[in-house]
Design a protein around this motif. Structure first.
Motif, short mmCIF file in Angstrom:
data_model
loop_
_atom_site.label_atom_id
_atom_site.label_comp_id
_atom_site.label_asym_id
_atom_site.label_seq_id
_atom_site.Cartn_x
_atom_site.Cartn_y
_atom_site.Cartn_z
N UNK A 113 -53.72 -1.94 93.27
CA UNK A 113 -53.07 -2.52 92.09
C UNK A 113 -52.33 -3.81 92.48
N UNK A 114 -51.49 -3.72 93.53
CA UNK A 114 -50.68 -4.88 93.89
C UNK A 114 -51.55 -6.01 94.46
N UNK A 115 -52.62 -5.65 95.15
CA UNK A 115 -53.54 -6.66 95.64
C UNK A 115 -54.17 -7.41 94.46
N UNK A 116 -54.50 -6.64 93.44
CA UNK A 116 -55.09 -7.24 92.23
C UNK A 116 -54.09 -8.20 91.58
N UNK A 117 -52.82 -7.79 91.49
CA UNK A 117 -51.80 -8.66 90.90
C UNK A 117 -51.69 -9.96 91.69
N UNK A 118 -51.70 -9.85 93.02
CA UNK A 118 -51.57 -11.05 93.86
C UNK A 118 -52.81 -11.95 93.71
N UNK A 119 -53.98 -11.33 93.59
CA UNK A 119 -55.20 -12.11 93.36
C UNK A 119 -55.08 -12.95 92.09
N UNK A 120 -54.63 -12.30 91.02
CA UNK A 120 -54.50 -12.99 89.73
C UNK A 120 -53.47 -14.11 89.84
N UNK A 121 -52.37 -13.84 90.54
CA UNK A 121 -51.33 -14.85 90.74
C UNK A 121 -51.89 -16.05 91.48
#
Ligand code: ADP
Length: 458
Positions: A113-121
């Protein structure tokens, strides 16, 4: 038209959902305030259902804040990345992009989940050319789940809500998890504040109206926060400097988990709860918010169908059971708004909605009954939320109190606000004037203001 007897039978079914008596609401208000005290007291906090988390946000913004702030908004239907430019004289410019959180990530492993958030960022920053060398961009993380905060940028997740169940996150510091994922990408971003969406909503509204002391969300879930005096916060472990106040994130959606609402819950509420991903939790929320309201209406319709009081002769074939009407979650809360927008006898919206869920050629009576159900369910929700606000307004006890409100249920339902105001007029002390104010972009502007306020302090 239907036989008067069936009218009576329908009213009998709906009786349990009526909450028209103000005295019933007063009882609920007392019980909510008791639960709030339990949440605020260190001895009872661990078992209290309303957690009353201190947010470490001590004051609202005054309009003098300037600078560029990034924000991430996770906690509902959409995940957004935002860039907020706070300009002089309370001017704000906002750029944002919506990203999807796939179901597999919502239910998967926390680190993904957090990796996905960082990717989007990272994708967003590349697109916006946010890569000035040597600049570390401050970020506000709007994370709208119950968290025990240990500082402005430190918060442990208590429990997931609203359909999320990612593993390995409960009890962990979500700011740390996000920062680790960000650092892995080598992007120059520092998460400075965790912001609950209610807090963002309060902050954004207070920017325009300094009487704002309450933030309320009525969307996928429901929650509220308010400015509390430090001497009433037994769990407070920070400093006692001025201002002697702190915003409390109530997490009021969990009111009723300790059975305080059993006397008004119906079998439909129980069924919604049992088929949810978090049975026994978020009992107040499940009677109010958008994630559940449509489903309550659907279950009542099914009950009336079984009793041969609705859609008589219109859903008999086995094919019918595959329609949205007979499918869990098949009746959306936006349908409730749409049905209630019909005035008069045409029922054009209602007919369209019924067609969508698999009922062709509904009778006039069918339409009238469905609208009646929607009105009763949404009015009950509005009155429960209104009673909760009345507790806070009376507790704040200032001559003028503004409530910043956000969320699609409040925004789009044709009479949610009016129904709240109506009951609040009787429940709020006569010496207080209150105002419900739609608050825009709490998760963007509000988060940025929280960051700016924190930066100003540091
Ligand atoms: P968030 O997920 O951040 O709370 P929203 O405030 O947009 O986002 O809330 C989304 C919820 O609002 C949906 O779950 C849906 O149930 C409800 N909703 C969406 N549109 C409407 C509408 N027109 N009327 C009432 N409720 C709506």
């Amino acid at each position: 038209h239907r036989h008067p007897e069936s009218n009576e039978q329908i009213e009998k079914v709906l009786e349990a959902l009526r909450l028209d008596d103000d005295d019933k609401l007063r009882v609920i208000m007392q019980s909510l305030e008791r639960e709030m005290e339990l949440g605020l007291s260190p001895a009872t906090h661990p078992t209290a259902d309303v957690k009353m988390f201190a947010t470490y946000v001590r004051s609202t913004a005054d309009g003098s804040e300037t600078g560029q702030v990034l924000a991430l908004d996770l906690g509902g239907t959409n995940f957004r990345v935002l860039l907020v430019d706070l300009l002089p004289q309370s001017k704000v410019e906002l750029t944002s992009k919506i990203f999807v959180i796939p179901q597999s990530i919502m239910l998967g492993e926390g680190s993904y989940l957090f990796r996905h958030l960082a990717d989007c960022l990272m994708e967003f920053m590349n697109k916006e050319n946010l890569n000035k060398p040597g600049v570390r961009y401050p970020l506000g993380f709007t994370f709208s789940f119950p968290c025990k905060q240990e500082g402005l940028a430190s918060a442990r997740l208590s429990t997931w809500t609203k359909g999320f169940t990612c593993s390995g996150v409960v009890n962990e510091d979500v700011v740390k998890m996000l920062q680790v994922a960000i650092d892995e990408k080598n992007i120059n971003v520092q998460c400075v504040a965790l912001v609950n969406d209610t807090v963002g909503t309060l902050m954004a509204c207070a920017y325009k109206d300094p009487n704002t002391e309450i933030g309320l969300i009525l969307g996928t879930g429901t929650n509220a926060c308010y400015m509390e005096k430090l001497d009433r916060v037994g769990t407070w472990d920070g400093d006692y400097n001025d201002p002697k106040q702190v915003i409390i994130n109530m997490e009021w959606g969990a009111f009723g988990n300790n059975h305080r609402l059993n006397h008004i819950r119906t079998k439909y509420d129980e069924e919604v709860d049992l088929s949810s991903v978090n049975p026994g939790k978020q009992i107040f929320e499940k009677m109010i918010s958008g994630m559940y309201m449509g489903e309550i209406v659907r279950l009542i319709m099914l009950d009336l169908i079984h009793q041969n009081l609705l859609f008589i002769g219109k859903c008999n074939g086995s094919e019918d059971f595959k329609t949205p009407l007979f499918t869990r979650g098949g009746f959306y809360t936006k349908y409730v708004s749409s049905v209630e927008m019909d005035e008069g006898i045409g029922f054009s919206n209602t007919r369209r909605v019924l067609e969508d869920i698999g009922i062709r050629n509904p009778s006039y009576d069918d339409c009238a009954i469905v609208q009646h159900i929607c009105k009763i369910v949404s009015k009950r929700a509005a009155r429960l939320a209104g009673a909760g606000l009345a507790v806070l307004i009376n507790r704040i006890n200032k001559p003028n109190v503004t409530v910043g409100v956000d969320g699609s249920l409040y925004r789009y339902h044709p009479r949610f606000k009016r129904n709240m105001e109506k009951c609040m007029q009787n429940l709020v002390s006569k010496n207080i004037k209150f105002l419900l104010q739609l608050s825009n972009d709490g998760s963007g502007i509000g988060a940025a203001l929280t960051v700016a306020a924190a930066e100003a302090l540091s």
